[in-house]
Design a protein around this motif. Structure first.
Motif, PDB file in Angstrom:
ATOM      1  N   TYR A 129      10.327  -2.488   9.884  1.00  0.00           N
ATOM      2  CA  TYR A 129       9.188  -2.918  10.417  1.00  0.00           C
ATOM      3  C   TYR A 129       9.040  -3.865   9.254  1.00  0.00           C
ATOM      4  CZ  TYR A 129       4.458  -4.548  11.203  1.00  0.00           C
ATOM      5  OH  TYR A 129       3.211  -6.174  11.599  1.00  0.00           O
ATOM      6  N   ASP A 130       8.838  -3.531   8.093  1.00  0.00           N
ATOM      7  CA  ASP A 130       8.364  -4.746   6.390  1.00  0.00           C
ATOM      8  C   ASP A 130       9.325  -6.055   7.132  1.00  0.00           C
ATOM      9  OD1 ASP A 130       6.575  -3.787   6.066  1.00  0.00           O
ATOM     10  OD2 ASP A 130       7.396  -2.751   4.806  1.00  0.00           O
ATOM     11  N   ARG A 131      11.148  -5.125   7.262  1.00  0.00           N
ATOM     12  CA  ARG A 131      11.793  -6.404   7.171  1.00  0.00           C
ATOM     13  C   ARG A 131      11.612  -7.592   8.246  1.00  0.00           C
ATOM     14  NH1 ARG A 131      17.251  -3.467   8.374  1.00  0.00           N
ATOM     15  NH2 ARG A 131      15.846  -1.818   7.061  1.00  0.00           N
ATOM     16  N   ASP A 132      11.378  -6.444   9.843  1.00  0.00           N
ATOM     17  CA  ASP A 132      10.922  -7.705  10.919  1.00  0.00           C
ATOM     18  C   ASP A 132      10.317  -7.932  10.665  1.00  0.00           C
ATOM     19  OD1 ASP A 132      13.696  -7.262  11.672  1.00  0.00           O
ATOM     20  OD2 ASP A 132      12.400  -5.046  13.286  1.00  0.00           O
ATOM     21  N   LEU A 133       9.199  -8.326   9.748  1.00  0.00           N
ATOM     22  CA  LEU A 133       7.968  -8.786   9.543  1.00  0.00           C
ATOM     23  C   LEU A 133       8.303 -10.157   8.360  1.00  0.00           C
ATOM     24  CD1 LEU A 133       4.716  -9.477   9.830  1.00  0.00           C
ATOM     25  CD2 LEU A 133       4.987  -7.320   8.303  1.00  0.00           C
ATOM     26  N   PRO A 166       9.227   6.061   6.508  1.00  0.00           N
ATOM     27  CA  PRO A 166       9.274   5.539   5.756  1.00  0.00           C
ATOM     28  C   PRO A 166      10.180   4.226   6.775  1.00  0.00           C
ATOM     29  CG  PRO A 166       8.980   7.507   4.983  1.00  0.00           C
ATOM     30  CD  PRO A 166       8.561   7.952   6.317  1.00  0.00           C
ATOM     31  N   ASP A 167      11.533   5.394   7.345  1.00  0.00           N
ATOM     32  CA  ASP A 167      11.988   4.607   7.822  1.00  0.00           C
ATOM     33  C   ASP A 167      11.962   3.137   8.341  1.00  0.00           C
ATOM     34  OD1 ASP A 167      14.387   5.677   6.676  1.00  0.00           O
ATOM     35  OD2 ASP A 167      14.435   7.080   8.363  1.00  0.00           O
ATOM     36  N   THR A 172       0.713  -1.245  -0.201  1.00  0.00           N
ATOM     37  CA  THR A 172      -0.386  -0.169  -0.075  1.00  0.00           C
ATOM     38  C   THR A 172       0.659   1.060  -0.342  1.00  0.00           C
ATOM     39  OG1 THR A 172      -2.119   0.565   1.020  1.00  0.00           O
ATOM     40  CG2 THR A 172       0.240   0.395   2.899  1.00  0.00           C
ATOM     41  N   THR A 173       0.128   2.229  -0.013  1.00  0.00           N
ATOM     42  CA  THR A 173       1.040   3.392  -0.609  1.00  0.00           C
ATOM     43  C   THR A 173       0.546   3.858   0.658  1.00  0.00           C
ATOM     44  OG1 THR A 173      -0.796   5.192  -1.227  1.00  0.00           O
ATOM     45  CG2 THR A 173       0.015   4.273  -2.960  1.00  0.00           C
ATOM     46  N   SER A 174       1.147   5.571   0.882  1.00  0.00           N
ATOM     47  CA  SER A 174       1.494   5.969   1.853  1.00  0.00           C
ATOM     48  C   SER A 174       0.439   6.722   2.300  1.00  0.00           C
ATOM     49  CB  SER A 174       2.965   7.033   1.941  1.00  0.00           C
ATOM     50  OG  SER A 174       2.789   7.516   1.507  1.00  0.00           O
ATOM     51  N   HIS A 175      -0.024   7.668   1.247  1.00  0.00           N
ATOM     52  CA  HIS A 175      -1.382   8.127   0.943  1.00  0.00           C
ATOM     53  C   HIS A 175      -2.793   7.583   1.667  1.00  0.00           C
ATOM     54  CE1 HIS A 175      -5.063  11.236  -0.274  1.00  0.00           C
ATOM     55  NE2 HIS A 175      -5.154   9.379  -0.613  1.00  0.00           N
ATOM     56  N   GLU A 176      -2.361   5.748   1.312  1.00  0.00           N
ATOM     57  CA  GLU A 176      -4.394   5.209   1.444  1.00  0.00           C
ATOM     58  C   GLU A 176      -3.416   4.984   2.670  1.00  0.00           C
ATOM     59  OE1 GLU A 176      -4.097   2.392  -2.657  1.00  0.00           O
ATOM     60  OE2 GLU A 176      -1.891   1.699  -1.778  1.00  0.00           O
ATOM     61  N   ILE A 177      -2.327   4.073   3.621  1.00  0.00           N
ATOM     62  CA  ILE A 177      -2.588   4.008   4.932  1.00  0.00           C
ATOM     63  C   ILE A 177      -2.742   5.608   5.805  1.00  0.00           C
ATOM     64  CG2 ILE A 177      -0.576   4.209   6.412  1.00  0.00           C
ATOM     65  CD1 ILE A 177       1.719   2.627   4.609  1.00  0.00           C
TER      66      ILE A 177
END
Length: 107
Positions: free
Chosen positions: A69-73, A63-64, A17-22
């Motif tokens: 989080y994505d890497r850990d997930l 973003p950081d 998802t994009t930052s706008h959608e978040i």
């Protein structure tokens, strides 16, 4: 709201998802779950849900933090017996513990 396993599920969004959608999902959920927007008998449940929603938004909107989080997930969802997991275990045993996305692409 049921117990979820990721911040993406808390906000009801896919991982790509994009930052706008978040931001849009957060605002929509905040309007319905904010303790000031619900009746008195739902405030306690609403407060705990809002805390989860806010934690998800604060992580995914930066973003950081989202990258970490994505890497850990991703690391937590890989099966233990995979070759990447074995490589990581062997690397940790040899003393090499600094891995990142760029170095993982070489393996």
């Amino acid at each position: 709201m049921a117990t979820t396993s990721s911040f993406y599920e808390v906000l009801g969004l896919p991982m790509n998802t994009t930052s706008h959608e978040i931001k849009a999902a957060y605002r929509k959920l905040a309007r319905t779950c904010h303790p000031d927007a619900v009746s008195m008998n739902q405030k306690e449940m609403s407060a705990s849900e809002f805390i989860k929603i806010h934690a998800a938004y604060s992580t995914l909107s930066d973003p950081d933090k989202r990258e970490r989080y994505d890497r850990d997930l991703y690391r937590n969802r890989r099966p233990f017996g995979s070759s990447s997991a074995r490589s990581a275990t062997m690397a940790a045993a040899s003393g090499y513990t600094s891995r990142n996305w760029e170095t993982d692409q070489c393996w």
